[in-house]
Motif scaffolding. Structure first.
Motif, PDB file in Angstrom:
ATOM      1  N   PRO A 184      79.773 -45.752  81.512  1.00  0.00           N
ATOM      2  CA  PRO A 184      79.134 -44.675  80.729  1.00  0.00           C
ATOM      3  C   PRO A 184      79.831 -44.442  79.379  1.00  0.00           C
ATOM      4  N   GLN A 185      81.153 -44.580  79.370  1.00  0.00           N
ATOM      5  CA  GLN A 185      81.889 -44.406  78.117  1.00  0.00           C
ATOM      6  C   GLN A 185      81.592 -45.533  77.137  1.00  0.00           C
ATOM      7  N   ILE A 186      81.477 -46.746  77.658  1.00  0.00           N
ATOM      8  CA  ILE A 186      81.149 -47.892  76.809  1.00  0.00           C
ATOM      9  C   ILE A 186      79.767 -47.705  76.188  1.00  0.00           C
ATOM     10  N   GLU A 187      78.815 -47.280  76.991  1.00  0.00           N
ATOM     11  CA  GLU A 187      77.464 -47.056  76.474  1.00  0.00           C
ATOM     12  C   GLU A 187      77.444 -45.927  75.455  1.00  0.00           C
ATOM     13  N   PHE A 188      78.267 -44.890  75.685  1.00  0.00           N
ATOM     14  CA  PHE A 188      78.374 -43.811  74.711  1.00  0.00           C
ATOM     15  C   PHE A 188      78.888 -44.344  73.376  1.00  0.00           C
ATOM     16  N   LEU A 189      79.895 -45.224  73.417  1.00  0.00           N
ATOM     17  CA  LEU A 189      80.435 -45.777  72.179  1.00  0.00           C
ATOM     18  C   LEU A 189      79.411 -46.631  71.445  1.00  0.00           C
ATOM     19  N   TYR A 190      78.583 -47.362  72.181  1.00  0.00           N
ATOM     20  CA  TYR A 190      77.526 -48.141  71.534  1.00  0.00           C
ATOM     21  C   TYR A 190      76.561 -47.225  70.792  1.00  0.00           C
ATOM     22  N   VAL A 191      76.112 -46.179  71.469  1.00  0.00           N
ATOM     23  CA  VAL A 191      75.174 -45.242  70.843  1.00  0.00           C
ATOM     24  C   VAL A 191      75.845 -44.516  69.675  1.00  0.00           C
ATOM     25  N   ALA A 192      77.105 -44.121  69.862  1.00  0.00           N
ATOM     26  CA  ALA A 192      77.826 -43.421  68.796  1.00  0.00           C
ATOM     27  C   ALA A 192      77.994 -44.311  67.566  1.00  0.00           C
ATOM     28  N   THR A 193      78.164 -45.595  67.764  1.00  0.00           N
ATOM     29  CA  THR A 193      78.291 -46.519  66.635  1.00  0.00           C
ATOM     30  C   THR A 193      76.997 -46.578  65.837  1.00  0.00           C
ATOM     31  N   VAL A 194      75.887 -46.709  66.518  1.00  0.00           N
ATOM     32  CA  VAL A 194      74.598 -46.823  65.823  1.00  0.00           C
ATOM     33  C   VAL A 194      74.222 -45.496  65.156  1.00  0.00           C
ATOM     34  N   VAL A 195      74.267 -44.419  65.915  1.00  0.00           N
ATOM     35  CA  VAL A 195      73.890 -43.107  65.371  1.00  0.00           C
ATOM     36  C   VAL A 195      74.882 -42.663  64.299  1.00  0.00           C
ATOM     37  N   GLY A 196      76.161 -42.869  64.551  1.00  0.00           N
ATOM     38  CA  GLY A 196      77.183 -42.493  63.575  1.00  0.00           C
ATOM     39  C   GLY A 196      77.037 -43.242  62.264  1.00  0.00           C
ATOM     40  N   GLY A 197      76.683 -44.528  62.323  1.00  0.00           N
ATOM     41  CA  GLY A 197      76.481 -45.299  61.092  1.00  0.00           C
ATOM     42  C   GLY A 197      75.342 -44.739  60.258  1.00  0.00           C
ATOM     43  N   ILE A 198      74.264 -44.372  60.925  1.00  0.00           N
ATOM     44  CA  ILE A 198      73.115 -43.802  60.216  1.00  0.00           C
ATOM     45  C   ILE A 198      73.464 -42.436  59.646  1.00  0.00           C
ATOM     46  N   VAL A 199      74.095 -41.587  60.455  1.00  0.00           N
ATOM     47  CA  VAL A 199      74.433 -40.224  60.008  1.00  0.00           C
ATOM     48  C   VAL A 199      75.427 -40.263  58.843  1.00  0.00           C
ATOM     49  N   LEU A 200      76.468 -41.074  58.958  1.00  0.00           N
ATOM     50  CA  LEU A 200      77.458 -41.156  57.878  1.00  0.00           C
ATOM     51  C   LEU A 200      76.848 -41.697  56.587  1.00  0.00           C
ATOM     52  N   THR A 201      75.942 -42.657  56.709  1.00  0.00           N
ATOM     53  CA  THR A 201      75.262 -43.182  55.522  1.00  0.00           C
ATOM     54  C   THR A 201      74.444 -42.093  54.849  1.00  0.00           C
ATOM     55  N   LEU A 202      73.683 -41.349  55.636  1.00  0.00           N
ATOM     56  CA  LEU A 202      72.879 -40.262  55.058  1.00  0.00           C
ATOM     57  C   LEU A 202      73.763 -39.194  54.418  1.00  0.00           C
ATOM     58  N   ILE A 203      74.862 -38.839  55.072  1.00  0.00           N
ATOM     59  CA  ILE A 203      75.774 -37.832  54.514  1.00  0.00           C
ATOM     60  C   ILE A 203      76.355 -38.305  53.189  1.00  0.00           C
ATOM     61  N   LEU A 204      76.786 -39.568  53.135  1.00  0.00           N
ATOM     62  CA  LEU A 204      77.350 -40.090  51.890  1.00  0.00           C
ATOM     63  C   LEU A 204      76.325 -40.083  50.762  1.00  0.00           C
ATOM     64  N   TRP A 205      75.087 -40.455  51.073  1.00  0.00           N
ATOM     65  CA  TRP A 205      74.066 -40.478  50.029  1.00  0.00           C
ATOM     66  C   TRP A 205      73.653 -39.072  49.615  1.00  0.00           C
ATOM     67  N   ILE A 206      73.631 -38.139  50.528  1.00  0.00           N
ATOM     68  CA  ILE A 206      73.321 -36.749  50.160  1.00  0.00           C
ATOM     69  C   ILE A 206      74.415 -36.192  49.253  1.00  0.00           C
ATOM     70  N   ILE A 207      75.666 -36.451  49.601  1.00  0.00           N
ATOM     71  CA  ILE A 207      76.789 -36.008  48.759  1.00  0.00           C
ATOM     72  C   ILE A 207      76.719 -36.693  47.394  1.00  0.00           C
ATOM     73  N   GLY A 208      76.425 -37.992  47.396  1.00  0.00           N
ATOM     74  CA  GLY A 208      76.335 -38.731  46.137  1.00  0.00           C
ATOM     75  C   GLY A 208      75.277 -38.177  45.213  1.00  0.00           C
ATOM     76  N   TYR A 209      74.101 -37.861  45.749  1.00  0.00           N
ATOM     77  CA  TYR A 209      73.049 -37.272  44.921  1.00  0.00           C
ATOM     78  C   TYR A 209      73.376 -35.848  44.513  1.00  0.00           C
ATOM     79  N   ALA A 210      74.125 -35.134  45.342  1.00  0.00           N
ATOM     80  CA  ALA A 210      74.478 -33.757  45.006  1.00  0.00           C
ATOM     81  C   ALA A 210      75.444 -33.696  43.828  1.00  0.00           C
ATOM     82  N   VAL A 211      76.353 -34.641  43.739  1.00  0.00           N
ATOM     83  CA  VAL A 211      77.327 -34.609  42.643  1.00  0.00           C
ATOM     84  C   VAL A 211      76.854 -35.380  41.423  1.00  0.00           C
ATOM     85  N   MET A 212      75.727 -36.046  41.513  1.00  0.00           N
ATOM     86  CA  MET A 212      75.212 -36.834  40.389  1.00  0.00           C
ATOM     87  C   MET A 212      74.671 -35.944  39.286  1.00  0.00           C
TER      88      MET A 212
END
Length: 134
Positions: free
Chosen positions: A106-134
Protein backbone atom coordinates in the motif's frame (compact mmCIF):
# COMPACT_ATOMS: atom_id res chain seq x y z
CA UNK A 1 26.08 -30.52 -12.21
CA UNK A 2 22.87 -32.43 -11.74
CA UNK A 3 20.94 -34.11 -14.50
CA UNK A 4 17.81 -32.00 -14.08
CA UNK A 5 15.71 -31.60 -17.20
CA UNK A 6 14.91 -27.89 -17.36
CA UNK A 7 13.59 -27.95 -20.90
CA UNK A 8 9.95 -26.99 -20.95
CA UNK A 9 9.92 -26.03 -17.27
CA UNK A 10 11.34 -22.55 -17.56
CA UNK A 11 8.93 -19.62 -17.24
CA UNK A 12 8.17 -17.81 -20.46
CA UNK A 13 8.03 -14.04 -20.37
CA UNK A 14 4.93 -12.64 -22.07
CA UNK A 15 5.42 -10.54 -25.18
CA UNK A 16 4.36 -6.90 -24.99
CA UNK A 17 1.60 -7.41 -27.54
CA UNK A 18 0.26 -10.53 -25.88
CA UNK A 19 -3.43 -10.10 -25.03
CA UNK A 20 -2.99 -11.30 -21.44
CA UNK A 21 -0.24 -8.76 -20.76
CA UNK A 22 -1.54 -6.15 -18.30
CA UNK A 23 -0.04 -2.68 -17.97
CA UNK A 24 0.22 -1.84 -14.29
CA UNK A 25 0.41 1.58 -12.66
CA UNK A 26 3.92 0.85 -11.42
CA UNK A 27 5.00 -0.03 -14.95
CA UNK A 28 3.47 3.14 -16.39
CA UNK A 29 5.15 5.23 -13.68
CA UNK A 30 8.50 3.60 -14.38
CA UNK A 31 8.17 4.23 -18.10
CA UNK A 32 7.11 7.85 -17.54
CA UNK A 33 10.11 8.33 -15.23
CA UNK A 34 12.43 7.14 -18.01
CA UNK A 35 10.66 9.27 -20.61
CA UNK A 36 10.82 12.35 -18.39
CA UNK A 37 14.56 11.78 -17.98
CA UNK A 38 14.96 11.66 -21.75
CA UNK A 39 12.81 14.78 -22.11
CA UNK A 40 15.01 16.60 -19.60
CA UNK A 41 18.08 15.59 -21.57
CA UNK A 42 16.55 16.99 -24.77
CA UNK A 43 15.24 20.06 -22.95
CA UNK A 44 18.73 21.07 -21.89
CA UNK A 45 19.36 21.94 -25.56
CA UNK A 46 16.62 24.57 -25.35
CA UNK A 47 17.97 25.93 -22.08
CA UNK A 48 21.43 26.10 -23.62
CA UNK A 49 20.03 27.94 -26.67
CA UNK A 50 18.47 30.52 -24.38
CA UNK A 51 21.74 31.03 -22.47
CA UNK A 52 23.78 31.23 -25.68
CA UNK A 53 21.35 33.80 -27.09
CA UNK A 54 21.70 35.78 -23.86
CA UNK A 55 25.47 35.83 -24.33
CA UNK A 56 25.23 36.76 -28.03
CA UNK A 57 23.40 40.01 -27.49
CA UNK A 58 20.00 41.66 -27.40
CA UNK A 59 18.89 40.75 -30.95
CA UNK A 60 19.58 37.03 -30.55
CA UNK A 61 18.03 37.07 -27.09
CA UNK A 62 14.87 38.82 -28.35
CA UNK A 63 14.54 36.20 -31.11
CA UNK A 64 14.84 33.25 -28.73
CA UNK A 65 12.63 35.00 -26.17
CA UNK A 66 9.93 35.45 -28.83
CA UNK A 67 10.14 31.72 -29.64
CA UNK A 68 9.77 30.74 -25.99
CA UNK A 69 7.04 33.33 -25.48
CA UNK A 70 4.84 31.85 -28.21
CA UNK A 71 2.02 29.45 -27.41
CA UNK A 72 4.03 26.47 -28.70
CA UNK A 73 7.11 27.61 -26.77
CA UNK A 74 5.15 27.91 -23.54
CA UNK A 75 3.62 24.49 -24.08
CA UNK A 76 7.12 23.02 -24.48
CA UNK A 77 8.25 24.84 -21.33
CA UNK A 78 5.19 23.59 -19.45
CA UNK A 79 5.97 20.00 -20.46
CA UNK A 80 9.62 20.55 -19.55
CA UNK A 81 8.55 21.79 -16.11
CA UNK A 82 6.35 18.74 -15.64
CA UNK A 83 9.21 16.45 -16.67
CA UNK A 84 11.47 18.11 -14.08
CA UNK A 85 8.93 17.78 -11.29
CA UNK A 86 7.94 14.22 -12.17
CA UNK A 87 11.54 13.08 -12.50
CA UNK A 88 12.53 14.81 -9.25
CA UNK A 89 9.69 13.14 -7.33
CA UNK A 90 10.56 9.79 -8.90
CA UNK A 91 14.11 10.25 -7.69
CA UNK A 92 12.88 11.07 -4.19
CA UNK A 93 10.70 7.94 -4.32
CA UNK A 94 13.72 5.82 -5.18
CA UNK A 95 15.74 7.52 -2.44
CA UNK A 96 13.03 6.59 0.07
CA UNK A 97 13.24 2.98 -1.10
CA UNK A 98 17.04 3.04 -0.81
CA UNK A 99 16.75 3.89 2.90
CA UNK A 100 14.71 1.32 2.93
CA UNK A 101 11.36 2.74 3.92
CA UNK A 102 7.76 2.48 2.70
CA UNK A 103 8.32 -0.96 1.24
CA UNK A 104 4.85 -2.41 1.90
CA UNK A 105 2.51 -2.72 -1.09
CA UNK A 106 0.00 0.00 0.00
CA UNK A 107 2.87 2.39 0.73
CA UNK A 108 4.50 1.64 -2.62
CA UNK A 109 1.24 2.32 -4.43
CA UNK A 110 0.83 5.55 -2.46
CA UNK A 111 4.28 6.68 -3.62
CA UNK A 112 3.39 5.94 -7.24
CA UNK A 113 0.23 8.03 -7.01
CA UNK A 114 2.04 10.76 -5.06
CA UNK A 115 4.69 10.96 -7.79
CA UNK A 116 2.17 11.44 -10.57
CA UNK A 117 -0.18 13.78 -8.70
CA UNK A 118 2.68 15.67 -7.07
CA UNK A 119 4.35 16.28 -10.44
CA UNK A 120 1.17 17.78 -11.85
CA UNK A 121 0.43 19.87 -8.74
CA UNK A 122 3.99 21.22 -8.45
CA UNK A 123 4.03 22.11 -12.15
CA UNK A 124 0.76 24.02 -11.83
CA UNK A 125 1.98 25.81 -8.68
CA UNK A 126 5.22 26.86 -10.37
CA UNK A 127 3.39 28.19 -13.41
CA UNK A 128 0.82 30.04 -11.30
CA UNK A 129 3.64 31.67 -9.31
CA UNK A 130 5.51 32.44 -12.53
CA UNK A 131 2.52 34.20 -14.07
CA UNK A 132 1.81 36.01 -10.81
CA UNK A 133 5.25 37.60 -10.67
CA UNK A 134 5.43 38.30 -14.40
Amino acid sequence: MTDVDLKGKRPISPHVQHSAYKVTFSMATSISHRLSGSALYAGMFFLASWLIALAMGPEAFDFVQSLWGSILGRLVLFCFTWAMMHHMLGGIRHFIWDIPAMMEKPQIEFLYVATVVGGIVLTLILWIIGYAVM
